[in-house]
Design an enzyme around this catalytic site. Structure first.
Site, PDB file in Angstrom:
ATOM      1  N   TYR A  71       8.205 -16.310 -25.917  1.00 20.82           N
ATOM      2  CA  TYR A  71       7.030 -16.310 -25.051  1.00 20.82           C
ATOM      3  C   TYR A  71       7.892 -17.320 -23.763  1.00 20.82           C
ATOM      4  O   TYR A  71       8.714 -17.627 -23.253  1.00 20.82           O
ATOM      5  CB  TYR A  71       6.169 -17.491 -25.500  1.00 20.82           C
ATOM      6  CG  TYR A  71       4.855 -17.095 -25.920  1.00 20.82           C
ATOM      7  CD1 TYR A  71       5.092 -15.518 -26.788  1.00 20.82           C
ATOM      8  CD2 TYR A  71       3.830 -17.522 -26.093  1.00 20.82           C
ATOM      9  CE1 TYR A  71       4.251 -16.199 -27.807  1.00 20.82           C
ATOM     10  CE2 TYR A  71       3.579 -17.306 -27.597  1.00 20.82           C
ATOM     11  CZ  TYR A  71       3.108 -16.833 -27.675  1.00 20.82           C
ATOM     12  OH  TYR A  71       2.130 -16.433 -28.953  1.00 20.82           O
ATOM     13  N   GLY A 223      -9.454  -8.245 -26.608  1.00 21.14           N
ATOM     14  CA  GLY A 223      -9.652  -7.105 -27.839  1.00 21.14           C
ATOM     15  C   GLY A 223      -8.627  -6.173 -27.929  1.00 21.14           C
ATOM     16  O   GLY A 223      -7.707  -6.897 -27.737  1.00 21.14           O
TER      17      GLY A 223
END
Length: 304
Positions: A71, A223
């Site tokens: 990250y 999502g």
């Protein structure tokens, strides 16, 4: 809902091995850049804002942070931001990281770590960046359905050596979890899941609970958009439930995941202080049976 007064404690607790955490945590993936995560060309985030978000998260009762050495943006590393913001770490703070995926210094994806030497190197890099002598929880992130025995066994050896306290798995299938459990205890499964996303995971979610294993959805808010983040309009059913509770669609999505079982955790990520407060407040949102029925129908209808 009154997001300004809610803390992560309202979400309830779960124990990862011997580590008790609040069920609403924080995902660090979005801390290092503005816009889509894990993009080699992403604009680096504001350092002071990112540090402020991490400190505010802990003030709000968040004691579970999910991160990884991969990250990072061109100027920011999530692990080093966590180190700068929170070290020396509170005694109750649990930092979960993951190994397997790799990116080169330019931010381009590289070959997954698969050998014991490569995996140990990733564990040691997480230790260095976080400034720790051991890692609380390490998830083995995998691709595909093939055997994970050799890789998970390598991490189990590092657990025995004291570099790792607890082990988890990520992006796995039930047979891979069973394979891992035959080697060493598993405290969590981190898979993609949410309203309308991976309805085929429903039985796996329940099975994890029956085995006392935490299920930790990622992209529960975003999502289908995944690492890009929230885009476009949400489903009408989600908006209707949100209006009924004076909440946002994102809060409803988080609350729905938490309602899937006491073993289900949430790790929403953001670099926005206001979004952080709202995400934490979602742990206090109690959906009705009617809400859950409507959202469950939506989930099964579109979550192929």
């Amino acid at each position: 809902m009154t997001s300004s007064t809610s803390t992560a404690a309202a979400s309830g607790t779960w124990t990862l091995g011997d580590l008790m955490i609040n069920r609403i945590g924080f995902g660090a993936m979005r801390l290092t850049q503005d816009g889509a995560a894990l993009d080699a060309d992403a604009v680096p985030s504001d350092r002071n804002r990112a540090i402020g978000v991490l400190r505010r998260a802990v003030e709000l009762g968040v004691n579970h942070i999910d991160t990884a050495a991969f990250y990072f943006s061109s100027l920011r590393s999530a692990n080093e931001l966590i180190n700068r913001a929170l070290a020396p770490y509170p005694d109750d703070l649990v930092i979960t990281t993951k190994v397997g995926p790799a990116r080169d210094p330019a931010g381009q994806w590289a070959t997954h770590a698969v050998t014991p030497t490569e995996l140990r190197g990733q564990v040691e890099e997480n230790l260095r960046q976080l400034g720790c002598d051991h890692l609380d929880v390490v998830n083995l992130r995998v691709l595909g359905t093939h055997s994970i025995a050799e890789r998970f066994g390598a991490l189990a050896d590092l657990r025995e050596a004291g570099l790792i306290r607890h082990l988890g798995v990520s992006n796995v299938h039930p047979h891979q979890l069973a394979e891992a459990l035959a080697i060493a205890p598993v405290v969590c499964v981190q898979n993609r899941y949410g309203i309308g996303i991976r309805a085929d995971q429903d039985e796996f979610v329940r099975s994890c609970g029956e085995q006392g294993i935490a299920f930790v959805p990622f992209y529960a808010i975003a999502g289908a958009a995944g690492r890009v983040g929230v885009v476009g309009d949400d489903a009408a059913e989600v908006f209707d439930v949100a209006r009924a509770h004076d909440a946002s669609p994102a809060q409803v999505r988080l609350a729905w995941t938490l309602h899937q079982g006491p073993h289900v955790l949430a790790i929403p990520g953001t670099g926005n202080p206001e979004h952080l407060v709202a995400n934490v407040a979602a742990g206090a949102l109690r959906l009705t049976e009617a809400d859950l029925a409507v959202l469950g129908d939506l989930h099964r209808r579109v979550g192929g």
